[in-house]
Design a protein around this motif. Structure first.
Motif, mmCIF file in Angstrom:
data_model
loop_
_atom_site.group_PDB
_atom_site.id
_atom_site.type_symbol
_atom_site.label_atom_id
_atom_site.label_comp_id
_atom_site.label_asym_id
_atom_site.label_seq_id
_atom_site.Cartn_x
_atom_site.Cartn_y
_atom_site.Cartn_z
ATOM 1 N N GLU A 1 -3.339 12.782 -13.470
ATOM 2 C CA GLU A 1 -4.519 12.843 -12.589
ATOM 3 C C GLU A 1 -5.422 11.636 -12.800
ATOM 4 O O GLU A 1 -5.989 11.087 -11.842
ATOM 5 N N ALA A 2 -5.562 11.207 -14.063
ATOM 6 C CA ALA A 2 -6.380 10.013 -14.354
ATOM 7 C C ALA A 2 -5.751 8.770 -13.735
ATOM 8 O O ALA A 2 -6.443 7.893 -13.205
ATOM 9 N N TYR A 3 -4.414 8.688 -13.775
ATOM 10 C CA TYR A 3 -3.668 7.576 -13.180
ATOM 11 C C TYR A 3 -3.894 7.541 -11.665
ATOM 12 O O TYR A 3 -4.181 6.499 -11.076
ATOM 13 N N GLN A 4 -3.772 8.719 -11.033
ATOM 14 C CA GLN A 4 -3.971 8.804 -9.583
ATOM 15 C C GLN A 4 -5.388 8.393 -9.189
ATOM 16 O O GLN A 4 -5.591 7.660 -8.218
ATOM 17 N N ALA A 5 -6.377 8.852 -9.964
ATOM 18 C CA ALA A 5 -7.779 8.524 -9.660
ATOM 19 C C ALA A 5 -8.027 7.023 -9.803
ATOM 20 O O ALA A 5 -8.731 6.411 -8.995
ATOM 21 N N PHE B 1 0.828 -1.209 0.000
ATOM 22 C CA PHE B 1 0.000 0.000 0.000
ATOM 23 C C PHE B 1 0.863 1.260 0.000
ATOM 24 O O PHE B 1 0.532 2.241 -0.674
ATOM 25 N N ASP B 2 1.973 1.224 0.731
ATOM 26 C CA ASP B 2 2.836 2.402 0.773
ATOM 27 C C ASP B 2 3.491 2.650 -0.591
ATOM 28 O O ASP B 2 3.593 3.790 -1.038
ATOM 29 N N ALA B 3 3.907 1.552 -1.260
ATOM 30 C CA ALA B 3 4.520 1.692 -2.596
ATOM 31 C C ALA B 3 3.498 2.220 -3.605
ATOM 32 O O ALA B 3 3.802 3.096 -4.423
ATOM 33 N N LEU B 4 2.265 1.698 -3.552
ATOM 34 C CA LEU B 4 1.214 2.143 -4.479
ATOM 35 C C LEU B 4 0.903 3.620 -4.275
ATOM 36 O O LEU B 4 0.817 4.396 -5.233
ATOM 37 N N PHE B 5 0.750 4.023 -3.019
ATOM 38 C CA PHE B 5 0.379 5.406 -2.742
ATOM 39 C C PHE B 5 1.518 6.356 -3.095
ATOM 40 O O PHE B 5 1.304 7.400 -3.730
ATOM 41 N N THR B 6 2.744 5.991 -2.715
ATOM 42 C CA THR B 6 3.907 6.846 -2.995
ATOM 43 C C THR B 6 4.075 7.041 -4.495
ATOM 44 O O THR B 6 4.306 8.152 -4.978
ATOM 45 N N ASP B 7 3.940 5.946 -5.261
ATOM 46 C CA ASP B 7 4.073 6.046 -6.717
ATOM 47 C C ASP B 7 2.980 6.943 -7.303
ATOM 48 O O ASP B 7 3.248 7.760 -8.182
ATOM 49 N N ARG C 1 3.045 6.736 -18.347
ATOM 50 C CA ARG C 1 3.265 7.198 -16.977
ATOM 51 C C ARG C 1 4.293 6.271 -16.326
ATOM 52 O O ARG C 1 4.077 5.061 -16.207
ATOM 53 N N ALA C 2 5.431 6.825 -15.924
ATOM 54 C CA ALA C 2 6.516 6.006 -15.367
ATOM 55 C C ALA C 2 6.130 5.466 -13.998
ATOM 56 O O ALA C 2 5.273 6.026 -13.306
ATOM 57 N N PHE C 3 6.762 4.367 -13.622
ATOM 58 C CA PHE C 3 6.510 3.760 -12.308
ATOM 59 C C PHE C 3 7.688 4.032 -11.388
ATOM 60 O O PHE C 3 8.845 3.815 -11.757
ATOM 61 N N ASN C 4 7.343 4.530 -10.184
ATOM 62 C CA ASN C 4 8.357 4.786 -9.172
ATOM 63 C C ASN C 4 9.392 5.769 -9.722
ATOM 64 O O ASN C 4 9.033 6.764 -10.317
ATOM 65 N N ALA D 1 6.925 -5.477 -2.842
ATOM 66 C CA ALA D 1 5.950 -4.403 -3.039
ATOM 67 C C ALA D 1 6.187 -3.694 -4.371
ATOM 68 O O ALA D 1 5.237 -3.355 -5.087
ATOM 69 N N HIS D 2 7.460 -3.490 -4.714
ATOM 70 C CA HIS D 2 7.796 -2.865 -5.999
ATOM 71 C C HIS D 2 7.292 -3.735 -7.157
ATOM 72 O O HIS D 2 6.696 -3.241 -8.114
ATOM 73 N N GLN D 3 7.534 -5.034 -7.056
ATOM 74 C CA GLN D 3 7.103 -5.935 -8.126
ATOM 75 C C GLN D 3 5.585 -5.950 -8.260
ATOM 76 O O GLN D 3 5.043 -5.909 -9.371
ATOM 77 N N LEU D 4 4.884 -6.022 -7.134
ATOM 78 C CA LEU D 4 3.417 -6.046 -7.178
ATOM 79 C C LEU D 4 2.862 -4.720 -7.687
ATOM 80 O O LEU D 4 1.909 -4.691 -8.472
#
Length: 452
Positions: free
Chosen positions: A40-44, A20-26, A383-386, A231-234
């Motif tokens: 914004e669409a990605y975040q939503a 959850f922390d990795a998902l939210f931070t990203d 949209r890049a990851f991390n 978490a990064h992989q998931l």
């Protein structure tokens, strides 16, 4: 559509927090490779999948379950201290007595005793979703609570939510584990999950440990380091991607789309994840990657069954087409070629539209009864990851886990043949016939994958 995550036992709760922390931070990262509107669409989309809002605070769509309170209390207070997101106030269930690393105790004692309370918590969380995609269940297979109670709850989720998808993310124990009965616990868990889960996403502790040591350059590896790699992989799999080539809309049903692409037959439901690149923050600053280089390495990781880009065997090649089945099988055995049933390649980042995936469309990579048109799916987003400018993840339904599964079944059988520790299970209602059923089912799974 939303996913309800069920975190089980010490392992499941610690990994769940990092996920959850990795998902939210990203989702909150500033982005250079996509427009503000797209970000914004990605975040939503991320928020809809994994979080809901209470009093302006993002709350994880999760239920935390353990038979001892310590780890759940730690994870809740960590989330509160970070102040980015939190767990629901009434989304936890814990007791004062653990399962003593005994699958039978988790399954036959804790399961029936607490079924009503736990299912009520899960129901309340599911009802807070406008549209439920399914359940993501994080658990170890070697202990007592995660494995035994996890198997019990997955079965009951199947009974109560037959139309919702169930994916179990299972942590494969170290080859030299500390729990003497871990092989018993593992085969009992796997055989029960195979009957009630839609897919098993497998992570091996040994493989993740090597990633921490060799790619992340961590000298003193802790469970937190391992969980952050997981978490990064998931996150690289579950964060939003576009619904089709050229589309700017994000996928609505992540679990459904995963299952549709990767589980073409109920007898084949073991999935593995590979990521590239995976680096420490210090190394990332000095690294640059092209899509051609990343995908060349990822393809070779797939066919040579490598879990990371370091130490890939470049000598392994796909078998020649039109060989008779016997020839193909012996070649696979000789060269350790990893045959796939289905693959999903997920690309994120700069110039993603220019990535060439022809190498994954080679029919020789796949079983004879499913061609690349049906066996390969590709998801993309600019949209890049991390922190990665370009990154690729591969979720694969292949022969990757045949060897570790065969080893665990073999070790458990050797103990069972000498009746070692069986009494610890029979006293809680797990009979010798239950062990024999588990051996039979898992030997069939191994045979089915070997014959791909």
């Amino acid at each position: 559509m939303s996913i309800v995550t069920v975190q089980l036992g010490q392992c499941g709760n610690q990994i769940g927090f990092e996920v959850f922390d990795a998902l939210f931070t990203d989702s909150q990262c500033s982005q250079r490779f996509c427009s503000k509107r797209e970000n914004e669409a990605y975040q939503a989309s991320c928020k809809e999948r994994f979080f809901r809002e209470e009093n302006g605070v993002p709350v994880a769509r999760a239920v935390l379950i353990d038979m001892e309170p310590k780890v759940i209390n730690e994870m809740r207070s960590k989330a509160a201290q970070l102040g980015r997101w939190e767990y629901g106030q009434h989304a936890c269930f814990c007791q004062k007595q653990g399962s003593g690393n005994n699958w039978a105790y988790g399954y036959s004692v804790h399961g029936p005793k607490h079924e009503e309370s736990i299912m009520s918590l899960i129901q309340k969380e599911a009802e807070k979703c406008d549209s439920l995609s399914g359940f993501f269940i994080i658990m170890s297979i070697a202990g007592g609570t995660g494995s035994g109670l996890g198997a019990f709850l997955t079965q009951h989720l199947q009974d109560h939510y037959s139309n919702a998808l169930k994916m179990n993310q299972i942590i494969w124990p170290y080859g030299t584990g500390e729990v003497i009965v871990q092989n018993y616990n593992s085969i009992l868990t796997l055989s029960h999950l195979y009957r009630s889960s839609d897919a098993l996403l497998v992570h091996e502790n040994d493989a993740v440990h090597k990633i921490c040591a060799k790619l992340m350059n961590i000298k003193q590896i802790s469970f937190r380091d391992i969980n952050q790699v997981l978490a990064h992989q998931l996150g690289s799999v579950f964060q939003p991607t576009h619904s089709a080539e050229g589309s700017f809309h994000y996928r609505r049903n992540p679990l459904g789309d995963l299952m549709e692409n990767l589980v073409p037959h109920p007898e084949f439901k073991m999935l593995g994840v590979r990521n590239i690149p995976q680096l420490s923050e210090n190394s990332l600053v000095y690294s640059a990657f092209t899509w051609a280089g990343l995908l060349k390495h990822l393809r070779q990781m797939l066919i040579s069954n490598a879990r990371m880009e370091e130490g890939i065997d470049w000598q392994v090649r796909p078998p020649f087409p039109r060989l008779p089945p016997l020839g193909k099988m012996s070649l696979n055995r000789e060269r350790h070629f990893n045959t796939s049933l289905a693959n999903l390649v997920i690309l994120r980042g700069r110039d993603v539209q220019n990535a060439n995936l022809e190498g994954f469309k080679d029919p020789a990579l796949y079983t004879s009864w499913l061609g690349p048109a049906d066996a390969l799916a590709v998801w993309k987003t600019p949209r890049a990851f991390n922190r990665y400018e370009r990154s690729a993840a591969l979720v694969s339904n292949s022969q990757f886990f045949v060897k570790p599964l065969d080893m665990i079944v073999g070790k458990a059988w050797n103990m069972f043949a000498s009746k070692a520790y069986i009494h610890q299970y029979t006293k809680f209602g797990v009979e010798e016939e239950d062990f024999l059923d588990s051996f039979t089912l898992l030997e069939q799974v191994v045979a089915s994958y070997c014959n791909l």
